[in-house]
Design an enzyme around this catalytic site. Structure first.
Site, short mmCIF file in Angstrom:
data_model
loop_
_atom_site.label_atom_id
_atom_site.label_comp_id
_atom_site.label_asym_id
_atom_site.label_seq_id
_atom_site.Cartn_x
_atom_site.Cartn_y
_atom_site.Cartn_z
N GLY A 8 -6.88 23.24 -1.83
CA GLY A 8 -7.61 24.34 -2.61
C GLY A 8 -8.71 25.00 -1.57
CD GLN A 12 -18.49 29.25 -5.31
OE1 GLN A 12 -18.13 28.70 -6.52
NE2 GLN A 12 -19.70 29.65 -5.42
CG ASP A 34 -5.47 27.40 -2.19
OD1 ASP A 34 -6.61 27.40 -2.12
OD2 ASP A 34 -4.83 28.08 -3.22
CG ASP A 51 1.93 23.86 -7.16
OD1 ASP A 51 0.85 22.89 -7.47
OD2 ASP A 51 2.61 24.22 -7.91
CB ILE A 52 -2.24 19.76 -5.90
CG1 ILE A 52 -2.80 18.36 -5.79
CG2 ILE A 52 -2.73 20.49 -7.22
CD1 ILE A 52 -2.65 17.68 -4.57
CE1 TYR A 141 -13.90 22.21 -13.94
CE2 TYR A 141 -16.00 22.30 -14.73
CZ TYR A 141 -15.22 22.08 -13.59
OH TYR A 141 -15.74 22.04 -12.44
P1 NAD Z 1 -12.02 27.79 -7.13
O1 NAD Z 1 -11.45 28.22 -8.31
O2 NAD Z 1 -12.90 28.62 -6.27
O3 NAD Z 1 -11.17 27.52 -6.10
C1 NAD Z 1 -9.87 26.49 -6.38
C2 NAD Z 1 -8.71 26.77 -5.27
O4 NAD Z 1 -7.64 25.73 -5.57
C3 NAD Z 1 -8.45 28.00 -5.19
O5 NAD Z 1 -8.23 28.62 -4.17
C4 NAD Z 1 -6.75 27.84 -5.96
O6 NAD Z 1 -5.94 28.69 -5.24
C5 NAD Z 1 -6.50 26.48 -5.57
N1 NAD Z 1 -5.45 26.00 -6.52
C6 NAD Z 1 -5.35 26.29 -7.63
N2 NAD Z 1 -4.20 25.47 -8.13
C7 NAD Z 1 -3.69 24.98 -7.18
C8 NAD Z 1 -2.56 24.29 -7.02
N3 NAD Z 1 -1.69 23.89 -7.83
N4 NAD Z 1 -2.54 23.72 -5.81
C9 NAD Z 1 -3.17 23.99 -4.53
N5 NAD Z 1 -4.27 24.75 -4.80
C10 NAD Z 1 -4.53 25.11 -5.95
O7 NAD Z 1 -12.77 26.37 -7.31
P2 NAD Z 1 -13.95 25.99 -6.53
O8 NAD Z 1 -15.34 26.48 -7.31
O9 NAD Z 1 -14.10 25.91 -5.05
O10 NAD Z 1 -13.99 24.63 -6.97
C11 NAD Z 1 -13.47 23.37 -6.36
C12 NAD Z 1 -13.65 22.09 -7.19
O11 NAD Z 1 -14.87 21.79 -7.30
C13 NAD Z 1 -12.78 22.02 -8.68
O12 NAD Z 1 -12.58 20.55 -8.59
C14 NAD Z 1 -14.14 22.54 -9.33
O13 NAD Z 1 -13.90 21.71 -10.59
C15 NAD Z 1 -15.23 21.58 -8.42
N6 NAD Z 1 -16.55 22.14 -8.87
C16 NAD Z 1 -16.96 23.35 -8.44
C17 NAD Z 1 -18.28 24.05 -8.86
C18 NAD Z 1 -18.65 25.40 -8.56
O14 NAD Z 1 -19.74 25.76 -8.94
N7 NAD Z 1 -17.80 26.03 -7.66
C19 NAD Z 1 -19.01 23.05 -9.64
C20 NAD Z 1 -18.59 22.19 -10.17
C21 NAD Z 1 -17.22 21.44 -9.76
N1 SER Z 2 -19.54 26.06 -11.82
C1 SER Z 2 -18.58 25.16 -12.45
C2 SER Z 2 -18.20 25.94 -13.80
O1 SER Z 2 -18.95 26.70 -14.36
C3 SER Z 2 -19.29 23.83 -13.03
O2 SER Z 2 -18.52 22.95 -12.90
O3 SER Z 2 -17.25 25.54 -14.30
#
Ligand code: NAD
Ligand code: SER
Length: 311
Positions: A8, A12, A34, A51-52, A141
């Site tokens: 991934g 972000q 990714d 793809d995970i 979620y």
């Molecule tokens: P994001 O959506 O920005 O990035 C997720 C990435 O995973 C994307 O680049 C997407 O292409 C990739 N992806 C989707 N499906 C896939 C698959 N089948 N195989 C491989 N890659 C795949 O999300 P993020 O904000 O970077 O979040 C990453 C993790 O952190 C997630 O588990 C999310 O729940 C957790 N998280 C994020 C936040 C936040 O504010 N950003 C807060 C709490 C938890």
């Molecule tokens: N930033 C995340 C969301 O809003 C919190 O896990 O989904």
């Protein structure tokens, strides 16, 4: 040098995590992966399309690069997950099992898997939400993250898997856009401010949520992964706290630099999600166990975002 796989890496968090891990351990030690192409910001270094949900391909990439540590970031976030609950459950759970099972089989040594403040629900105490408390999440979620936490702890206790996790708050950054969460407004608002265009916020003005500047979150992640195993006492997921604010408070902070900036509040389905989450988080356990402490406050965060975000 140990080999690390980030799944991934185009998201972000993944973009900034790969940049920081490569700074610390060297470009060739960190394999980005990714389903989407890599972000240009990652620069040189190995990348695998992965793809995970494809367990065999995951195994192949791990063997090819002799990976020992996996950061699993692929997931659907809160708002996107509500639009496709069945797929969100599949991606968020199967992806985790694929990685946990590789650690159970001793093919990899260590896992980072992020949880979220979304594990909490409407019956959770909202202010300074404790580490151990009522957890009745009301989003798909949040349900997937809570179940994931239980499975992480189970694999750690039953199979000796070294899995580590943080309940991230809403993360704020300018390098890569957020991917469909309820806290995304706190990033979007800066793009509008930078153009001095009126911002329509999808949450009500007085909705407090726990947030954090990305640099703090990346530091927390790597600190937790580098902590000696015996210090990581919680194997479900750690609360960590950064900054708590409402849309009105961040708007007023931005207005100090962009005095004409305007906002209107037009809440949509994400309001109910935000209302079910805590307003602030108690992170005593993370501070005690592995020395966590946030650095950035709201004013520092706003200053950096306004300086760096590309209008
Ligand atoms: P994001 O959506 O920005 O990035 C997720 C990435 O995973 C994307 O680049 C997407 O292409 C990739 N992806 C989707 N499906 C896939 C698959 N089948 N195989 C491989 N890659 C795949 O999300 P993020 O904000 O970077 O979040 C990453 C993790 O952190 C997630 O588990 C999310 O729940 C957790 N998280 C994020 C936040 C936040 O504010 N950003 C807060 C709490 C938890
Ligand atoms: N930033 C995340 C969301 O809003 C919190 O896990 O989904």
């Amino acid at each position: 040098m140990k080999k690390i796989l980030v799944v991934g890496s185009s998201g972000q968090i993944g973009t900034e995590l790969v940049i920081e891990l490569r700074k610390r351990y060297g470009n060739d030690s960190v394999i980005a992966s990714d389903v989407q192409p890599p972000k240009a910001q990652l620069g040189d270094g190995p990348f695998e399309t992965l793809d995970i949900l494809d367990k065999d391909r995951l195994h192949e990439v791990i063997l090819k690069h002799q990976v020992k540590e996996v950061y699993l970031l692929a997931a659907l976030l809160s708002a996107t997950a509500e639009k496709n609950p069945a797929f969100a459950w599949k991606l968020n759970m199967d992806g985790l099992f694929h990685v946990l099972d590789l650690a159970k089989a001793k093919i990899i040594d260590k896992i980072f898997w992020p949880s979220s403040i979304a594990v909490f629900g409407p019956t959770t105490p909202k202010v300074n939400t404790p580490q151990f408390t009522i957890m009745e999440p009301s989003t798909v979620y949040g349900i997937s993250k809570q179940a994931g936490e239980r499975w992480c702890e189970y694999y750690a206790k039953k199979h000796g898997v070294d899995v580590r996790s943080i309940r991230y708050p809403g993360l704020i950054s300018y390098t890569s856009p957020p991917g469909g969460g309820t806290t995304d407004y706190a990033v979007d608002i800066f793009y509008y401010a930078k153009r001095n265009e009126k911002y329509t916020c999808f949450l009500k003005e007085n909705t407090p949520l726990p947030m954090m500047y990305m640099e703090d979150a990346i530091r927390a992640t790597i600190d937790l992964m580098e902590a000696p195993a015996e210090k990581v006492k919680i194997r479900s997921s750690y609360n960590i706290s950064g900054i708590s604010f409402t849309p009105k408070e961040i708007y007023e902070q931005i207005k100090k630099s962009v005095p004409d900036f305007q906002i209107e509040y037009v809440p949509d389905f994400r309001q109910a999600i935000a209302d079910s989450w805590p307003g602030s988080i108690d992170d005593t356990e993370a501070a005690k166990d592995w020395g966590w402490k946030a650095k950035y406050n709201l004013s520092a965060l706003a200053q950096i975002m306004l300086e760096h975000i590309q209008a």
